[in-house]
Motif scaffolding. Structure first.
Motif, mmCIF file in Angstrom:
data_model
loop_
_atom_site.group_PDB
_atom_site.id
_atom_site.type_symbol
_atom_site.label_atom_id
_atom_site.label_comp_id
_atom_site.label_asym_id
_atom_site.label_seq_id
_atom_site.Cartn_x
_atom_site.Cartn_y
_atom_site.Cartn_z
ATOM 1 N N LEU A 236 0.835 -1.206 0.000
ATOM 2 C CA LEU A 236 0.000 0.000 0.000
ATOM 3 C C LEU A 236 0.864 1.249 0.000
ATOM 4 N N LYS A 237 1.916 1.241 0.782
ATOM 5 C CA LYS A 237 2.814 2.403 0.813
ATOM 6 C C LYS A 237 3.420 2.637 -0.574
ATOM 7 N N ALA A 238 3.801 1.558 -1.260
ATOM 8 C CA ALA A 238 4.402 1.700 -2.592
ATOM 9 C C ALA A 238 3.392 2.260 -3.582
ATOM 10 N N LEU A 239 2.153 1.774 -3.533
ATOM 11 C CA LEU A 239 1.130 2.297 -4.455
ATOM 12 C C LEU A 239 0.797 3.748 -4.116
ATOM 13 N N SER A 240 0.745 4.068 -2.839
ATOM 14 C CA SER A 240 0.482 5.449 -2.433
ATOM 15 C C SER A 240 1.580 6.381 -2.927
ATOM 16 N N ASP A 241 2.824 5.905 -2.895
ATOM 17 C CA ASP A 241 3.935 6.719 -3.402
ATOM 18 C C ASP A 241 3.785 6.977 -4.898
ATOM 19 N N ILE A 242 3.317 5.951 -5.627
ATOM 20 C CA ILE A 242 3.067 6.136 -7.060
ATOM 21 C C ILE A 242 1.998 7.201 -7.267
ATOM 22 N N ALA A 243 0.922 7.121 -6.480
ATOM 23 C CA ALA A 243 -0.161 8.095 -6.607
ATOM 24 C C ALA A 243 0.324 9.503 -6.297
ATOM 25 N N GLN A 244 1.134 9.630 -5.263
ATOM 26 C CA GLN A 244 1.609 10.955 -4.869
ATOM 27 C C GLN A 244 2.537 11.566 -5.915
ATOM 28 N N ALA A 245 3.162 10.737 -6.725
ATOM 29 C CA ALA A 245 4.059 11.238 -7.772
ATOM 30 C C ALA A 245 3.297 11.728 -9.000
ATOM 31 N N LEU A 246 1.989 11.435 -9.074
ATOM 32 C CA LEU A 246 1.166 11.887 -10.192
ATOM 33 C C LEU A 246 0.804 13.357 -10.004
ATOM 34 N N PRO A 247 0.367 14.035 -11.076
ATOM 35 C CA PRO A 247 -0.066 15.430 -10.923
ATOM 36 C C PRO A 247 -1.114 15.545 -9.817
ATOM 37 N N PRO A 248 -1.001 16.535 -8.958
ATOM 38 C CA PRO A 248 -1.911 16.641 -7.817
ATOM 39 C C PRO A 248 -3.337 16.925 -8.241
ATOM 40 N N ALA A 249 -4.272 16.539 -7.365
ATOM 41 C CA ALA A 249 -5.675 16.860 -7.604
ATOM 42 C C ALA A 249 -5.817 18.359 -7.735
ATOM 43 N N GLY A 250 -6.561 18.779 -8.744
ATOM 44 C CA GLY A 250 -6.744 20.196 -8.980
ATOM 45 C C GLY A 250 -5.763 20.770 -9.995
ATOM 46 N N ALA A 251 -4.815 19.919 -10.440
ATOM 47 C CA ALA A 251 -3.830 20.391 -11.416
ATOM 48 C C ALA A 251 -4.097 19.750 -12.764
ATOM 49 N N ARG A 252 -3.735 20.445 -13.798
ATOM 50 C CA ARG A 252 -3.830 19.907 -15.156
ATOM 51 C C ARG A 252 -2.461 19.891 -15.780
ATOM 52 N N ARG A 253 -2.205 18.870 -16.584
ATOM 53 C CA ARG A 253 -0.934 18.820 -17.301
ATOM 54 C C ARG A 253 -0.952 19.864 -18.417
ATOM 55 N N PRO A 254 0.141 20.620 -18.588
ATOM 56 C CA PRO A 254 0.181 21.609 -19.680
ATOM 57 C C PRO A 254 -0.015 20.948 -21.034
ATOM 58 N N THR A 255 -0.708 21.629 -21.939
ATOM 59 C CA THR A 255 -0.933 21.077 -23.286
ATOM 60 C C THR A 255 -0.110 21.857 -24.303
#
Length: 255
Positions: A236-255
């Motif tokens: 669970l800690k490893a999957l949570s770390d993967i999630a935390q490395a993704l763009p944060p909630a409320g953010a959009r990737r630049p296009t």
């Protein structure tokens, strides 16, 4: 305790269930079946850091609720988690399978454009087709295959694609399910219930019932219960770390 796939909003008294999850300190991924359910479901657990809400469009109803895809896209930046999504090729849903494929492909493209998500994925009757769809959109994020009962070759392929797996007591009740789990990489397996759709000891499975798979996994893997429990927490800690490395909630990737 951990439940990586549970429909909190579909229990008779979701508020009471969430309160007990908080009291028991259960980590829950609360999946939804339609985008219009996301906001209300997220509000159930807004104050507890152990419960995450996923944005979903369940394949069984995806074709009839495809009009909610624009809403899915608008809500996607609000969460790092997506689910329940995927494909269902079982007899009752084969008639909509082509529509499901198109919708799932759209969802994966949205996730890729958003910078990736952790996805909880349904694959009943479509274990190979789901992997094909994921292979076609490799930047969609980290895929967690919920109740995945593919063949040994399919499990190996999914593992090579860096997929994770969520496993519940109902899945382990069948020889096919136990065989699939035996082939999964142990560092990418986590507990689930799929409650309230699955039962445990004669009643709808509750999030804390997912932990009952620990002795079952110990038997399949030839390990002791304590080692398996420790592995689940580490996973669970490893999957949570993967999630935390993704763009944060409320953010959009630049296009």
């Amino acid at each position: 305790m951990i439940d990586l796939h549970c429909h909190l909003d579909l229990y008779p008294d979701p508020t009471a269930l969430v309160a007990e999850c908080v009291e028991r300190r259960v980590y829950v991924l609360s999946v939804t079946t339609v985008p219009s359910a996301f906001t209300g479901t997220a509000a159930l657990a807004a104050s507890d850091s152990r419960i995450r809400t996923a944005l979903g469009l369940h394949p069984e109803i995806a074709a009839s609720r495809s009009r909610e895809l624009p809403l899915f896209e608008r809500l996607l930046p609000l969460t790092r988690y997506v689910g329940e999504v995927g494909l269902d090729g079982s007899r009752d849903h084969k008639a909509t399978f082509d529509a499901q494929r198109s919708i799932f492909a759209d969802i994966l493209r949205m996730c890729a454009r958003a910078g990736g998500k952790v996805l909880s994925i349904h694959s009943r009757g479509a274990t190979g087709a789901v992997l094909d769809a994921l292979s076609a959109e490799p930047t969609a994020g980290c895929s967690v295959l919920h109740w995945y009962v593919g063949t040994g070759k399919q499990v190996a392929r999914a593992s090579e694609m860096d997929c994770w797996f969520s496993v519940g007591p109902s899945m382990l009740a069948s020889e096919r399910g136990r065989s699939a789990v035996a082939a999964m990489p142990r560092d990418r397996v986590l507990p689930e219930t799929d409650g309230p759709f699955c039962s445990f000891e004669g009643q709808p499975a509750r999030p804390w019932d997912a932990w009952s798979i620990v002795p079952m996994l110990a038997s399949i893997w030839g390990e002791d219960d304590q080692s398996v429990a420790s592995r689940m927490r580490t996973n669970l800690k490893a999957l949570s770390d993967i999630a935390q490395a993704l763009p944060p909630a409320g953010a959009r990737r630049p296009t």
